[in-house]
Design an enzyme around this catalytic site. Structure first.
Site, mmCIF file in Angstrom:
data_model
loop_
_atom_site.group_PDB
_atom_site.id
_atom_site.type_symbol
_atom_site.label_atom_id
_atom_site.label_comp_id
_atom_site.label_asym_id
_atom_site.label_seq_id
_atom_site.Cartn_x
_atom_site.Cartn_y
_atom_site.Cartn_z
ATOM 1 N N ASP A 11 0.802 -1.225 0.000
ATOM 2 C CA ASP A 11 0.000 0.000 0.000
ATOM 3 C C ASP A 11 0.837 1.278 0.000
ATOM 4 O OD1 ASP A 11 0.982 0.094 2.542
ATOM 5 O OD2 ASP A 11 -0.934 -0.091 3.555
ATOM 6 N N TYR A 51 10.867 3.866 0.956
ATOM 7 C CA TYR A 51 11.682 2.782 1.521
ATOM 8 C C TYR A 51 13.125 2.799 1.032
ATOM 9 C CZ TYR A 51 8.082 0.444 4.204
ATOM 10 O OH TYR A 51 7.155 0.144 5.170
HETATM 11 P P1 NAD Z 1 -0.042 -8.181 13.800
HETATM 12 O O1 NAD Z 1 1.040 -8.929 14.502
HETATM 13 O O2 NAD Z 1 -0.905 -7.262 14.562
HETATM 14 O O3 NAD Z 1 -1.018 -9.256 13.102
HETATM 15 C C1 NAD Z 1 -0.589 -10.395 12.474
HETATM 16 C C2 NAD Z 1 -1.470 -11.576 12.874
HETATM 17 O O4 NAD Z 1 -1.018 -12.724 12.142
HETATM 18 C C3 NAD Z 1 -1.400 -11.954 14.357
HETATM 19 O O5 NAD Z 1 -2.671 -11.954 14.927
HETATM 20 C C4 NAD Z 1 -0.788 -13.354 14.353
HETATM 21 O O6 NAD Z 1 -1.292 -14.191 15.364
HETATM 22 C C5 NAD Z 1 -1.175 -13.855 12.968
HETATM 23 N N1 NAD Z 1 -0.348 -14.958 12.466
HETATM 24 C C6 NAD Z 1 0.987 -15.105 12.573
HETATM 25 N N2 NAD Z 1 1.379 -16.228 11.958
HETATM 26 C C7 NAD Z 1 0.266 -16.817 11.446
HETATM 27 C C8 NAD Z 1 0.032 -17.999 10.704
HETATM 28 N N3 NAD Z 1 1.053 -18.802 10.350
HETATM 29 N N4 NAD Z 1 -1.237 -18.298 10.354
HETATM 30 C C9 NAD Z 1 -2.250 -17.467 10.706
HETATM 31 N N5 NAD Z 1 -2.094 -16.338 11.393
HETATM 32 C C10 NAD Z 1 -0.841 -16.000 11.767
HETATM 33 O O7 NAD Z 1 0.675 -7.447 12.583
HETATM 34 P P2 NAD Z 1 0.279 -6.108 11.794
HETATM 35 O O8 NAD Z 1 1.237 -5.049 12.184
HETATM 36 O O9 NAD Z 1 -1.155 -5.846 11.888
HETATM 37 O O10 NAD Z 1 0.673 -6.501 10.305
HETATM 38 C C11 NAD Z 1 0.136 -7.646 9.667
HETATM 39 C C12 NAD Z 1 0.888 -7.913 8.380
HETATM 40 O O11 NAD Z 1 0.503 -7.001 7.370
HETATM 41 C C13 NAD Z 1 2.411 -7.807 8.474
HETATM 42 O O12 NAD Z 1 2.994 -8.804 7.687
HETATM 43 C C14 NAD Z 1 2.683 -6.454 7.883
HETATM 44 O O13 NAD Z 1 4.002 -6.324 7.443
HETATM 45 C C15 NAD Z 1 1.685 -6.475 6.771
HETATM 46 N N6 NAD Z 1 1.366 -5.185 6.119
HETATM 47 C C16 NAD Z 1 1.715 -5.076 4.819
HETATM 48 C C17 NAD Z 1 1.436 -3.938 4.114
HETATM 49 C C18 NAD Z 1 1.888 -3.872 2.693
HETATM 50 O O14 NAD Z 1 2.096 -2.811 2.161
HETATM 51 N N7 NAD Z 1 2.080 -5.006 2.012
HETATM 52 C C19 NAD Z 1 0.759 -2.893 4.736
HETATM 53 C C20 NAD Z 1 0.396 -3.017 6.075
HETATM 54 C C21 NAD Z 1 0.706 -4.200 6.758
HETATM 55 C C1 G6P Z 2 3.606 0.540 4.896
HETATM 56 C C2 G6P Z 2 4.314 -0.533 4.133
HETATM 57 C C3 G6P Z 2 4.002 -1.870 4.735
HETATM 58 C C4 G6P Z 2 4.256 -1.869 6.227
HETATM 59 C C5 G6P Z 2 3.329 -0.839 6.831
HETATM 60 C C6 G6P Z 2 3.255 -0.775 8.339
HETATM 61 O O1 G6P Z 2 2.252 0.527 4.580
HETATM 62 O O2 G6P Z 2 4.009 -0.522 2.782
HETATM 63 O O3 G6P Z 2 4.695 -2.834 4.033
HETATM 64 O O4 G6P Z 2 4.017 -3.127 6.787
HETATM 65 O O5 G6P Z 2 3.736 0.390 6.321
HETATM 66 O O6 G6P Z 2 4.401 -0.357 8.958
HETATM 67 P P1 G6P Z 2 4.370 -0.085 10.522
HETATM 68 O O7 G6P Z 2 5.795 0.214 10.845
HETATM 69 O O8 G6P Z 2 3.441 1.067 10.733
HETATM 70 O O9 G6P Z 2 3.889 -1.370 11.160
HETATM 71 MN MN MN Z 3 4.484 -2.482 1.786
#
Ligand code: NAD
Ligand code: G6P
Ligand code: MN
Length: 447
Positions: free
Chosen positions: A172, A270
């Site tokens: 995102d 990034y």
């Molecule tokens: P978080 O730790 O709050 O949530 C992650 C959840 O995944 C937890 O509840 C955990 O229990 C669960 N989990 C872990 N391993 C698992 C498995 N094998 N099977 C099922 N569930 C499992 O984390 P968050 O900060 O909310 O972020 C969640 C994810 O989203 C992270 O990987 C983060 O990097 C990603 N993210 C990506 C983008 C992007 O741009 N691609 C943007 C925002 C967040």
């Molecule tokens: C951005 C990135 C994600 C990252 C997210 C949350 O949206 O694109 O890949 O996981 O930020 O970062 P934060 O440090 O706020 O957990």
């Molecule tokens: Mn990302």
């Protein structure tokens, strides 16, 4: 014919982003109608806090949508059209180590970049491959839209381990920056503009930003960015609801320091970890990193609000906001479901789209999306500066996946030493040995 309604499972139901995504799905019912929302997580207690609140929200706002939260793969993955995945294998406890171990050796400590990203990749691959397996067993026609990080390494791993799977990896950050670019250029929304971009995930550049009449706006936006980065403060712009912590604002502003290295393009935020690595380390507190900030901020806030909703039994006055950036995931689901042929920035196999770059690399480039998935658009040749950086970084990602598949210590040492964030093979080895000890419950045993 009855209107088609979809069934979605959110994998990582206990994520801090789940409430924002659920609210966002509810706010797009006219274009992406749902019959079922399910939450799946492997941590029942964590997911329950979020699920209890989501159940109340759904009852109040969309009682016709069936709701279920479960830790049972069969229940979660049966009868779904889309898997929206955002898991974090090892949760914040392990993210904290990903950030703090490299910093001990004077190296960038970050969720997705440098040694921290490599370590997280080594944990994520198994978790994601497992989700893909469940989806294919219980709903073979479903699509997985994956946000789980590090998306670059996850994408390379699924390309190799699940080559025929219907999985699309997304980020995102570019969408958020495009929204900011639109405001800098005086437009209401990114949908008023047309963007050209190429790179890897968390490692890319814009080469053109045009209005619908075809006027090139990059020079005008560049002028603002060289002064303020993508910080909208000097514009009184709407900063949205995500990426608003003070450290994110510093990140957006810092772009002004490295953007001028190439006046023909504008960079993804990034890239600071690779182009300003010394400064990043200098300004990091090795005892208090982004994970601590997230645990004290977003995690605390989201979980407290979900507990409050459950306690009062209503979400009428909730402070949880629709995650505007996450609407990207609805755009993508809609494009697949209704074959809209929308133009979207996705992480896909290069296959010649960037003509002077590895055809097997997973790149982030504009694609046309329809019911067969993503079709990359031609990018053509990229300049030497970006090509050199990308070759180094894509090698880090490929070596990490080699290490996971072959249980190879040597490949992982090479991956760390290859990263632009790491100064020498000696430091790479010191960090690696610490990471191995810290990740013994999550990584394959390396030989
Ligand atoms: P978080 O730790 O709050 O949530 C992650 C959840 O995944 C937890 O509840 C955990 O229990 C669960 N989990 C872990 N391993 C698992 C498995 N094998 N099977 C099922 N569930 C499992 O984390 P968050 O900060 O909310 O972020 C969640 C994810 O989203 C992270 O990987 C983060 O990097 C990603 N993210 C990506 C983008 C992007 O741009 N691609 C943007 C925002 C967040
Ligand atoms: C951005 C990135 C994600 C990252 C997210 C949350 O949206 O694109 O890949 O996981 O930020 O970062 P934060 O440090 O706020 O957990
Ligand atoms: Mn990302």
């Amino acid at each position: 014919m009855a209107e088609k309604k979809f069934s979605v499972v959110v994998a990582g139901g206990g994520s801090t982003f789940t409430p924002g995504i659920v609210l966002m799905l509810l706010s797009h019912q006219e274009r992406f109608p749902l019959r079922k929302i399910k939450l799946y997580d492997n941590d029942a207690a964590r997911q329950k806090v979020i699920a209890d609140a989501m159940e109340i929200i759904l009852k109040e706002r969309a009682p016709e949508i069936e709701f279920l939260a479960t830790t049972e793969p069969a229940q979660a993955f049966s009868d779904v059209d889309f898997v929206m995945a955002h898991i974090r294998v090892g949760k914040y406890a392990m993210r904290e180590l990903d950030e703090k171990i490299p910093l001990k050796y004077g190296v960038v400590g970050q969720e997705t970049c440098g040694p921290g990203g490599i370590a997280y990749g080594m944990r994520s691959i198994g978790g994601i491959v497992e989700l893909v397996g469940y989806m294919e067993k219980y709903s073979p026609n479903a699509w997985m839209l994956n946000y789980s990080n590090p998306a670059a390494i996850v994408a390379e791993a699924t390309r190799r381990l699940c080559p025929n799977s219907k999985i699309i990896n997304i980020c995102d950050m570019p969408v958020d920056i495009e929204e900011k670019m639109a405001q800098i250029a005086g437009f209401k929304s990114l949908h008023d503009l047309e963007f050209k971009y190429f790179g890897l995930n968390h490692f890319g550049w814009w080469t053109s930003i045009k209005d619908k009449q075809g006027n090139e706006l990059l020079p005008k936006i560049r002028e603002y960015v060289y002064k303020h980065g993508y910080n909208l403060k000097y514009l009184n712009g709407d900063e949205g609801v995500q990426h608003i912590d003070p450290s994110w604002i510093v990140t957006f502003e810092m772009v002004k320091e490295f953007a001028p290295i190439d006046p023909n393009t504008l960079p993804n935020t990034y890239l600071k970890y690779y182009l300003c690595q010394d400064e990043i380390v200098k300004h990091s507190d090795p005892n208090h990193t982004r994970t601590n900030e997230v645990m004290e901020g977003r995690e605390k806030k989201v979980f407290a609000e979900c507990r409050r909703i459950k306690a009062v039994g209503t979400a009428k006055d909730t402070t949880i906001e629709v995650d505007a950036h996450a609407s990207f995931i609805v755009d993508l689901a809609t494009a697949i479901a209704f074959n809209t042929k929308a133009n979207m920035l996705l992480i896909v196999e290069n296959k010649g789209a960037i003509s002077n770059f590895d055809p097997t690399a997973m790149v982030e480039i504009p694609c046309i999306v329809g019911n067969n998935g993503a079709e990359p658009l031609v990018v053509g040749e990229i300049p030497q500066f970006q090509k050199g950086l990308m070759e180094q970084q894509v090698s880090v990602e490929k070596l990490t996946v080699d290490a996971w598949i072959n249980h190879s210590y040597q490949s992982l040492w090479q991956a760390l030493a290859m990263s632009k964030t790491v100064p020498s093979v000696r430091v790479a080895k010191l960090i690696l040995d610490d990471l191995i000890a810290a990740n013994k419950d999550f990584w394959p045993e390396l030989r």
